[in-house]
Design a protein around this motif. Structure first.
Motif, PDB file in Angstrom:
ATOM      1  N   GLN A  73       0.844  -1.201   0.000  1.00 37.34           N
ATOM      2  CA  GLN A  73       0.000   0.000   0.000  1.00 37.34           C
ATOM      3  C   GLN A  73       0.881   1.253   0.000  1.00 37.34           C
ATOM      4  N   LYS A  76       2.333   1.771  -3.402  1.00 40.37           N
ATOM      5  CA  LYS A  76       1.327   2.310  -4.328  1.00 40.37           C
ATOM      6  C   LYS A  76       1.080   3.794  -4.023  1.00 40.37           C
ATOM      7  N   GLY A  77       0.990   4.095  -2.738  1.00 39.98           N
ATOM      8  CA  GLY A  77       0.735   5.465  -2.308  1.00 39.98           C
ATOM      9  C   GLY A  77       1.844   6.408  -2.756  1.00 39.98           C
ATOM     10  N   LEU A  80       1.589   7.039  -6.430  1.00 39.98           N
ATOM     11  CA  LEU A  80       0.479   7.961  -6.701  1.00 39.98           C
ATOM     12  C   LEU A  80       0.876   9.398  -6.366  1.00 39.98           C
TER      13      LEU A  80
END
Lengths: 90, 607
Positions: A73, A76-77, A80
């Motif tokens: 996570q 991915k964060g 982003l």
């Protein structure tokens, strides 16, 4: 017609935010992602401490699994967030 | 039309009753007895309500969580109270307030039927009759005193005492009223031989017990009549069968003021007694032989008919229980079908109202709260559908032990609750969202709430499908298939428990992201099951039929868990906010979860 300084400032701020709506939106998203990433980092540390202290094999496996998820996570964060910042720079 | 009818019917009934009271004082007394009895039931339920979720409920749950425990509980209670009807009535009030389930309730009633046979022994052996109705007045006095206390539990005890007092009082008045009819009962007038005699005397037994409101009173009558040879021995046995059937009238009366679950219990009790009665009438001769055999073993004289009657009474109830306990699930299925629950107050939305429609934020909050309420209800339904208990799933107890403690399949009509409660609540939510005027941000939130409700409905439908084979296999004689189905139950229970933990996390936590770990476990377990399934088939541990069922049901389990996660994903923090949006963005999709899983596998293989 005279404006006092406070009113002038307020009106200018409103005008600025109207003109920069998209930038503000990006800023908000940036803030949100940064806050969540910080929390995830904390969670990752906490999970690592729990894993080190856990003696039960099944329970430790579950925590390790959760740690892997949090790690993904965060990855991915971060992706982003960086793409969001690139978009903001343009 | 319906309202007009109601307006006409109620005054008409009152007028007819008033005329009846004027004509017959006995009728007045009987009616007053019924009214007092029903009032007692209401007070009793009010009393037990004070203890729901408290110590009494815990004690009750612990002492009835297995069939043998429920039976022992009922047996002991009826032996102490010397009345199975009273135990049935109290059980109905336990059921009405949701302190126990129908299975436990039936266990208590069955146990009480055996417990009440000790009365026949006392009457036949010692001529002893325990009369607890003498306690009615003190109970009323102490009860009212306690009702005036401030403490909730004191009030509860007060209502229970008043309730019991009124029950006894009501029964007393009904008996008094019927006494006029009782005196005119001359048994010799009906003396008959053969099957006709048995049927007539069974009917007399039923009527006499309804009139006297006590099977013990009928037994006294039978024993007296038998001792002066007013009736033959087989007629006496038929009377005893009738008394057993007739005694259910008290439970039926008690169920009048109860909700649908109480009515189901009363009907199950009637069916139990009627079936046992029919069976004994059909096999009267072999039963008489059995009674004679047992009587000679315990050293009773051949002509000691009064004691033989006690033996018969005991065999009747014990055999009834032995026959009916294995049939408890079909019996529950039947009474549930016969007494469908109507949409009740629980099926009405609690938070959605016209006033909040005007204000977007308030309306959204109402929708969130209502969805949370439906979710809570749905979790209860899922637990029951899996033959489990919601409170135990959410407790700290080891889930393996919880599953082990509930290793018997319990039928539960999910469709009934779905149709009568959940579906109407969900449609109320949809209706409400349609009437809500929304901007772009609000409509995103509304759409999440809608999706959460949709997932609730899907979950319940899936549990219904899963339930079919699960009921068949969780206590199967094949240990492999039962282990697999219990594993499926455990997985769902585990997810429910973990979701509850996530839901109770403080608002600052990353709750939406915590769901990803559950998604990973779901995928992992699915692939593990596929591996095990292959092995089970290869080794021939399960039949092809079992394998197909397990394959389908593992898919249902997957869908249930996935929907549960989706409900929480859409419902948790469904409000708009930069952090919530970020969490939704970061949350991993199925592909990403699978990639974490394959990374994990690689690490394990390298080790």
């Amino acid at each position: 017609m005279k404006f006092d300084n406070a009113l002038k400032k307020k009106l200018l701020k409103k005008l600025k935010s109207y003109m920069n709506a998209e930038a503000e939106q990006l800023q908000q998203e940036d803030d949100g992602l940064s806050k969540v990433l910080k929390k995830l980092k904390k969670k990752e540390k906490h999970l690592k401490a729990l894993i080190a202290a856990e003696r039960d094999k099944d329970e430790r496996e579950m925590l390790e699994q959760e740690l892997n998820v949090v790690h993904s996570q965060r990855k991915k964060g971060i992706t982003l967030l960086s793409s969001l910042r690139k978009k903001g720079d343009k | 039309m319906r309202n007009t009818l109601r307006k006409v019917i109620l005054p008409s009934i009152m007028l007819i009753l008033a005329y009846g009271f004027w004509v017959s004082p006995d009728f007045k007394e009987i009616s007053a007895g019924v009214a007092i009895f029903l009032f007692g039931m209401l007070a009793l339920e009010e009393g037990f309500r004070a203890f729901t979720g408290g110590v009494l409920e815990k004690i009750l749950k612990k002492s009835t969580n297995k069939m043998w425990k429920s039976l022992t509980f009922g047996f002991t209670a009826a032996t102490v109270m010397q009345s199975s009807s009273l135990v049935s009535v109290i059980t109905i009030s336990f059921l009405s307030v949701g302190m126990i389930g129908l299975v436990e309730g039936l266990g208590i009633v069955f146990g009480a039927n055996v417990g009440t046979t000790t009365g026949a022994w006392l009457i036949a052996g010692f001529g002893l009759k325990v009369k607890i109705s003498a306690y009615a007045m003190p109970m009323l006095v102490f009860g009212v005193m306690l009702i005036f206390q401030k403490s909730k539990s004191m009030k509860g005890v007060g209502y229970i005492l008043v309730g019991l007092g009124f029950l006894f009082f009501g029964i007393h008045h009904m008996k008094e009223g019927f006494e006029a009819f009782q005196n005119s009962l001359d048994l010799t007038a009906y003396a008959m031989e053969g099957m006709a005699g048995i049927l007539v005397f069974t009917l007399i037994g039923i009527i006499a017990t309804i009139i006297m409101q006590s099977s013990h009173a009928t037994l006294v009558l039978i024993i007296t009549a038998l001792s002066v040879q007013q009736i033959t021995y087989d007629n006496a046995l038929a009377l005893a069968i009738g008394a057993n059937v007739g005694t259910t009238i008290t439970a039926v009366l008690g169920a009048l003021s109860s909700n649908v679950v109480g009515k189901r219990l009363a009907l199950a009790d009637v069916l139990f007694k009627v079936c046992a009665g029919i069976l004994f009438i059909l096999f009267m001769q072999p039963m008489m032989g059995l009674v004679d055999g047992i009587s000679s073993v315990i050293g009773l004289a051949d002509d000691d008919y009064t004691m033989k009657l006690a033996v018969f009474h005991t065999i009747f109830n014990v055999a009834g229980v032995i026959i009916m306990v294995p049939l408890i699930n079909p019996l529950i299925g039947l009474v549930t079908r016969l007494f469908k629950s109507e949409p009740d107050i629980h099926a009405q939305p609690m938070y959605l109202n016209e006033a909040s429609l005007e204000f977007g934020d308030t309306a959204l909050e109402a929708l969130r709260k209502e969805t949370a309420r439906i979710y809570e209800k749905a979790i209860g339904v899922i637990a029951k559908g899996l033959s489990l208990d919601k409170q135990e799933i959410l407790s700290d107890a080891k889930l393996k032990q919880v599953i082990k403690a509930h290793d018997k399949a319990v039928e539960y009509d999910i469709d009934d609750v779905y149709e009568h409660e959940i579906k109407s609540l969900c449609s109320a939510i949809l209706d409400y969202t349609n009437r809500l005027s929304t901007d772009e941000a609000t409509s995103r939130q509304v759409s999440r709430i809608r999706l959460a409700n949709q997932s609730i409905l899907i979950t319940l439908k899936d549990v219904k499908h899963l339930q079919k084979n699960m009921l068949l296999y969780i206590d199967s004689e094949n240990p492999h298939i039962s282990a697999e189905y219990n594993r499926l139950r455990q997985r769902i229970a585990k997810v429910i428990r973990r979701l509850e933990n996530i839901r109770s996390q403080e608002i600052t936590a990353t709750s939406i992201l915590s769901l990803d770990a559950l998604k990973l476990t779901l995928e992992k377990n699915m692939s593990l099951l596929h591996g095990r399934l292959d092995e089970l088939i290869r080794e021939g541990h399960i039949s092809a039929d079992m394998a197909i069922s397990l394959m389908n049901d593992s898919n249902y389990t997957y869908s249930i868990i996935n929907s549960l996660i989706q409900i929480n994903h859409n419902h948790l923090k469904s409000e708009e906010g930069s952090e919530t949006e970020a969490e939704h963005l970061i949350a991993l999709n199925r592909e990403e979860i699978n990639s974490v899983l394959s990374d994990e596998r690689e690490v394990v293989e390298r080790r």
